[in-house]
Every structure is written in structure tokens, then in C-alpha cells.
Motif scaffolding. Sequence first.
Motif, PDB file in Angstrom:
ATOM      1  N   SER A   1     -10.485  29.313  -9.313  1.00 29.96           N
ATOM      2  CA  SER A   1     -10.970  28.464  -8.222  1.00 29.96           C
ATOM      3  C   SER A   1      -9.809  27.824  -7.481  1.00 29.96           C
ATOM      4  CB  SER A   1     -11.906  27.382  -8.779  1.00 29.96           C
ATOM      5  OG  SER A   1     -12.995  27.950  -9.477  1.00 29.96           O
TER       6      SER A   1
ATOM      7  N   GLU B   1     -17.414  24.228  -7.201  1.00 30.75           N
ATOM      8  CA  GLU B   1     -17.920  24.781  -5.935  1.00 30.75           C
ATOM      9  C   GLU B   1     -18.339  26.240  -6.034  1.00 30.75           C
ATOM     10  OE1 GLU B   1     -15.702  23.553  -2.216  1.00 30.75           O
ATOM     11  OE2 GLU B   1     -14.197  22.989  -3.723  1.00 30.75           O
TER      12      GLU B   1
ATOM     13  N   LYS C   1     -21.584  26.530 -10.383  1.00 29.50           N
ATOM     14  CA  LYS C   1     -21.177  25.214  -9.889  1.00 29.50           C
ATOM     15  C   LYS C   1     -20.681  24.300 -11.020  1.00 29.50           C
ATOM     16  CE  LYS C   1     -22.370  25.995  -5.531  1.00 29.50           C
ATOM     17  NZ  LYS C   1     -22.669  27.436  -5.630  1.00 29.50           N
TER      18      LYS C   1
ATOM     19  N   LYS D   1     -10.261  26.090  -3.989  1.00 25.81           N
ATOM     20  CA  LYS D   1     -11.589  25.538  -4.235  1.00 25.81           C
ATOM     21  C   LYS D   1     -11.594  24.759  -5.553  1.00 25.81           C
ATOM     22  CE  LYS D   1     -13.859  27.918  -0.915  1.00 25.81           C
ATOM     23  NZ  LYS D   1     -14.721  27.330   0.132  1.00 25.81           N
ATOM     24  N   ARG D   2     -12.654  23.988  -5.735  1.00 27.52           N
ATOM     25  CA  ARG D   2     -12.885  23.334  -7.010  1.00 27.52           C
ATOM     26  C   ARG D   2     -13.794  24.209  -7.852  1.00 27.52           C
ATOM     27  NH1 ARG D   2     -16.148  19.476  -6.110  1.00 27.52           N
ATOM     28  NH2 ARG D   2     -15.817  18.306  -8.059  1.00 27.52           N
TER      29      ARG D   2
END
Length: 356
Positions: free
Chosen positions: A169, A178, A197, A174-175
Motif C-alpha cells: 500500500s 484504503e 480496507k 496509499k494507506r
Amino acid sequence: MKHLILAINPGSTSTKVALFENEREVFKESIDHPQEVIESFAGLLAQIPMRREAVFRTLTTHGYQPEDLAIIIGRGGLFPPIKTGGYRVNVRMLNMILNEEMPAHASNLGAVIAQDMAFMAGSEVKAYIYDGESSGDLPEIATITGLKEVKRQGLCHVLNGRRVAARYSESLGKRYEELNLIVAHLGGGITMSVHEKGKIVDSLSDENGPYFSPERAGTLPSLDLIALCYSGKYTKDELKRKIRGLGGLRDLLGTSDGREIARRVESGDEGAVQAMQALAYQIAKGIGQLAPVLKGHCDGIILTGGLAHNQALIADVKTYVDFMAPIAVMPGEYEMEALALGGLRILRKEEDVHEF
């Protein structure tokens, strides 16, 4: 503030030890326990003093004492379903392990050895486990089987799975929370997990996935397995050992040594070629079995673990699944890093600690 974090990861024939100063790795070692040494003990629990002494000796050889530590993190074992993250080692947890109320697995010893090291360190140093194999957030529907007496339990390489998912990620900017990801951990045992998620919502172990692995037989046709149980050829313990430890590639080819198998494949050994093709096919089927959980919204498939170094195997797997989502290959494992960073977040109070 600088914190020294000791991470302890017991495996079937090794105990890995690492010391981190915050995010920085100070040292990492894998202490090998030869198979003949392991087999000389009368069961898993009898190994505790030997492994504890090995951890202590490794720490002191590098010039550190238990009292220098801020926290000790052990690998979690095969507990009943728990949440991801950290758990303080407590009496209830230790009793479950020492009374053998859970399946025998070397990872169970992580909590015991961590607590023993914390006792040496003094009352200020606490012991925890982090991301145990049974942790996740499976919905009830994912646990139902066709027999009321039997429930599925999520078991997978949670430590490495969550860490490689987070690294992947981050590589995309990104996290972890996410993205939707499928992680296939390809090692001596093979497990797979669905990360939706930031939560593990389903998984396959080598007991309920459609694949064998280097040393495990994997899912077998139920009626054939029942017949084998009542054949009189094996005791209960012998059959358990045949399925977990002597099965898979070891049973098919007489070895689970990846280097030897690779040499046999390169030399044109038809049995080795076919076995590795079957392994790739079944790994792909496992990924395909989990894919519907994300309903078509998969951001990536991550192939990790020791077998991810086998380029021919990975290329074969890709031919089956690369239409589903982007594929990332992250060979090896990041379990010591995962343990240490989990411990650091606990020390910094960046996440809550669960009570077992």
C-alpha cells in the motif's frame, strides 16, 4: 524517545530473534534447531527451556541484557479467534498454551518465551504477542460449514500478510486501510488471506484451501481421508504427522528442499515438473476461491513467502490469475519487522492493546 524492542518468532526448526531500536533493526538472527534435536524432545512444551536459553544467549552475545529492553513481542499461536494487533501475555493465555488446549504449533511458544524473558528483565518490561495466526475479522457467514458441529476458523500468516499488505500500500502512496488485497503466503505451509480496507475478512489455511504445500498434504477428499483413518495403517499421531510435516511435495517427491526440487525440474525430472505444475495450479485455485469475497474490487494480489523466490513457480501462477488484479511479488517474510513495529506502536500508544 529510544526504545529497545525484542522480537521472538519460534518456528518448527528455528527460533528467530531480532532487536530493534525504534524502527531501526539492531540485529536479527535465526537460531537453527536440527530436526534430530527437535525430535529428541517429548513434545512441543519440552522445547521451551532450550529455546528460551537460545534467545537469552543471542541477546547477551550482542551485548544486551533483558533489563535493557522496553518491550518483548512474541509471535502469536493457534488460539481461538482473536483480533489483529497486540495482546498482553496473561495467565489465561499461558494456561491455554501450557495445558495444551490448542493445536500444537511452534508459534504457541512465542508468548511463553516472551513472558520468561520479561520475568528476567524485571517488572517494568512487559510481554505481548502480536498478530497471532488466528486473528482477523471474519464475519459469521465465513465460518459456517455443512456440519453444525464444525466451524471454520481463520488461520493464516497474519504477521507477514498484514506487513506485506502495508508495504505494498505504501508503495502505491496509499494507506493499508484504503485497499482491498489478496495475500498468498507461500512457504513450508501455504495460507491466503483477504484484506478488505485494513481487515482480514476471510482466509484459507493449508487445511481448508485447495492446495498442498512443501510439507503439508492440504485439503483431501473427505471420504478417502476417513477410509485412511480407519485403514489400520496409521495411528492417529502418525496420520497427523503424515498430513502436516510429511505430506505435500515431501510425500510426492521425497523432499521439500526447494533447491533440490528446482534442480530436478531443470534436469527434466517428469515427477518434479508435474508436482510443481500442480502446486502452481492449486495456488491459483486458492486465490480464485477467495477472489469473490471482494466482489470484483481487488486492488492487488501479493505473492510472498519463501516459495515466492521460485521464479518458474511464480510465472506459472501468474498465467492463471493475472487477469484478476495487479500482482506484486514480495519474496521471503517480514515477520520480525512486523513484530517490532507492532511493539513500537504499543509503546507509543498508537493502538489499543487487547485483553485475552
